[in-house]
Design a protein around this motif. Structure first.
Motif, PDB file in Angstrom:
ATOM      1  N   SER A  65      -5.047  10.582 -11.340  1.00 36.90           N
ATOM      2  CA  SER A  65      -3.502  10.677 -11.684  1.00 36.90           C
ATOM      3  C   SER A  65      -2.819   9.825 -12.171  1.00 36.90           C
ATOM      4  O   SER A  65      -1.886   9.422 -11.580  1.00 36.90           O
ATOM      5  CB  SER A  65      -2.883  10.780  -9.989  1.00 36.90           C
ATOM      6  N   ILE A  88      -1.554   8.311  -8.230  1.00 38.85           N
ATOM      7  CA  ILE A  88      -0.916   8.463  -6.875  1.00 38.85           C
ATOM      8  C   ILE A  88      -2.077   8.374  -5.755  1.00 38.85           C
ATOM      9  O   ILE A  88      -3.016   9.070  -6.103  1.00 38.85           O
ATOM     10  CB  ILE A  88      -0.348   9.801  -7.062  1.00 38.85           C
ATOM     11  N   LYS A 140       5.772  10.118  -7.669  1.00 47.68           N
ATOM     12  CA  LYS A 140       5.309   8.921  -7.276  1.00 47.68           C
ATOM     13  C   LYS A 140       6.134   7.988  -6.721  1.00 47.68           C
ATOM     14  O   LYS A 140       7.174   7.646  -7.512  1.00 47.68           O
ATOM     15  CB  LYS A 140       4.668   8.468  -8.609  1.00 47.68           C
ATOM     16  N   GLN A 183      11.353   6.371  -6.279  1.00 48.11           N
ATOM     17  CA  GLN A 183      10.640   7.343  -7.196  1.00 48.11           C
ATOM     18  C   GLN A 183      10.554   6.806  -8.495  1.00 48.11           C
ATOM     19  O   GLN A 183      11.549   6.650  -9.217  1.00 48.11           O
ATOM     20  CB  GLN A 183      10.802   8.623  -7.025  1.00 48.11           C
ATOM     21  N   ARG A 212       7.026   4.082  -4.558  1.00 46.59           N
ATOM     22  CA  ARG A 212       6.402   2.803  -4.388  1.00 46.59           C
ATOM     23  C   ARG A 212       7.630   2.196  -3.627  1.00 46.59           C
ATOM     24  O   ARG A 212       8.748   2.244  -3.491  1.00 46.59           O
ATOM     25  CB  ARG A 212       6.091   2.050  -5.649  1.00 46.59           C
ATOM     26  N   ASP A 219       0.080  12.151  -0.118  1.00 41.60           N
ATOM     27  CA  ASP A 219       0.508  11.194  -0.987  1.00 41.60           C
ATOM     28  C   ASP A 219       0.853   9.638  -0.011  1.00 41.60           C
ATOM     29  O   ASP A 219       1.492   9.823   0.988  1.00 41.60           O
ATOM     30  CB  ASP A 219       1.805  11.273  -1.692  1.00 41.60           C
TER      31      ASP A 219
END
Length: 257
Positions: A74, A87, A133, A156, A135, A95
């Motif tokens: 991914s 991901i 995605k 994101q 973090r 996730d």
């Protein structure tokens, strides 16, 4: 090409392909695939192009990075021969969010595109987050009050820098200054830059050229790791927080008086 052999083998296995199947996909013999995977020969440039196109990864990434730390494919292509590494998901295919710790934040500029660095980060799961995605980044300093030093911003990944929303908060990863958390304004058409503005008016806004910006992450939520004290709860801080939520403060002066 120290990594290319194990990368080809690892990426093939992620796709659950046999050597025979991969050779058919690439239009080469199975023995050639075996030779590349075992390191008995290095793929020539035309084969590197085929592997690059098939796995949708830049040649530079295939050669330089140890991709065996990546659990799947991914990868997000972000141009300039760079990818955002995968991901991460748990056993239930949900996730996971990598957490960049304060002590390792200085190294993020060196490790942001290294799957080994990303794989070693601690991970959390926040099921209420939107698809995409995410973090978590540490906040340092007081330029974005009332966000406290030591808090974490969960953000994101923004795939297209031109999608920035004026006045929205972002984590910006820059070539020269590393990570910063600021409110962003689009100055791309006028100056080829983004204007980064702190919420704390004791600090001045500044512009960063697009060619110095490596990653942009849009604020999703924050995690405070410290207890608020009385000074944090003064009217000005409350007003700032409400303003960030788009709340009209027409009666604020009456509240203060």
């Amino acid at each position: 090409m120290n990594n290319i052999a194990k990368n080809i083998r690892h990426l093939r296995k992620i796709k659950t392909l046999t050597q025979e199947q991969l050779s058919e996909e690439l239009g080469i013999t199975r023995s050639k695939v075996g030779s590349y995977e075992e390191g008995r020969s290095d793929p020539p440039i035309d084969m590197l192009v085929k592997f690059s196109n098939y796995f949708k990864l830049p040649i530079d990434v295939l050669i330089k990075n140890d991709l065996t730390y990546a659990a799947d494919t991914s990868f997000i292509e972000i141009g300039n021969q760079r990818v955002l590494f995968p991901i991460t998901v748990d056993a239930d295919n949900e996730d996971l969010i990598e957490v960049v710790p304060v002590k390792a934040s200085a190294g993020y500029l060196l490790g942001y595109n290294d799957p080994e660095y990303i794989e070693q980060l601690d991970k959390i799961k926040l099921p209420f987050l939107p698809t995409g995605k995410h973090r978590a980044f540490p906040i340092k300093g007081d330029s974005m009050l009332p966000m406290k030093d030591g808090s974490y911003v969960v953000a994101q990944y923004l795939e297209d820098i031109r999608d920035v929303k004026n006045g929205t908060s972002y984590i910006i990863v820059t070539l020269n200054d590393g990570m910063t958390y600021k409110r962003v304004y689009d100055k791309i058409e006028e100056n080829g830059t983004l204007l980064l503005a702190p919420d704390n008016k004791n600090y001045s806004p500044y512009e960063v050229p697009l060619n110095e910006i490596l990653e942009v992450w849009e604020y999703t939520c924050s995690i405070n790791t410290q207890e608020y004290d009385e000074r944090d709860l003064k009217i000005s801080s409350i007003a700032m927080m409400l303003n960030q939520l788009g709340v009209e403060l027409k009666e604020l002066k009456k509240m203060v008086s």
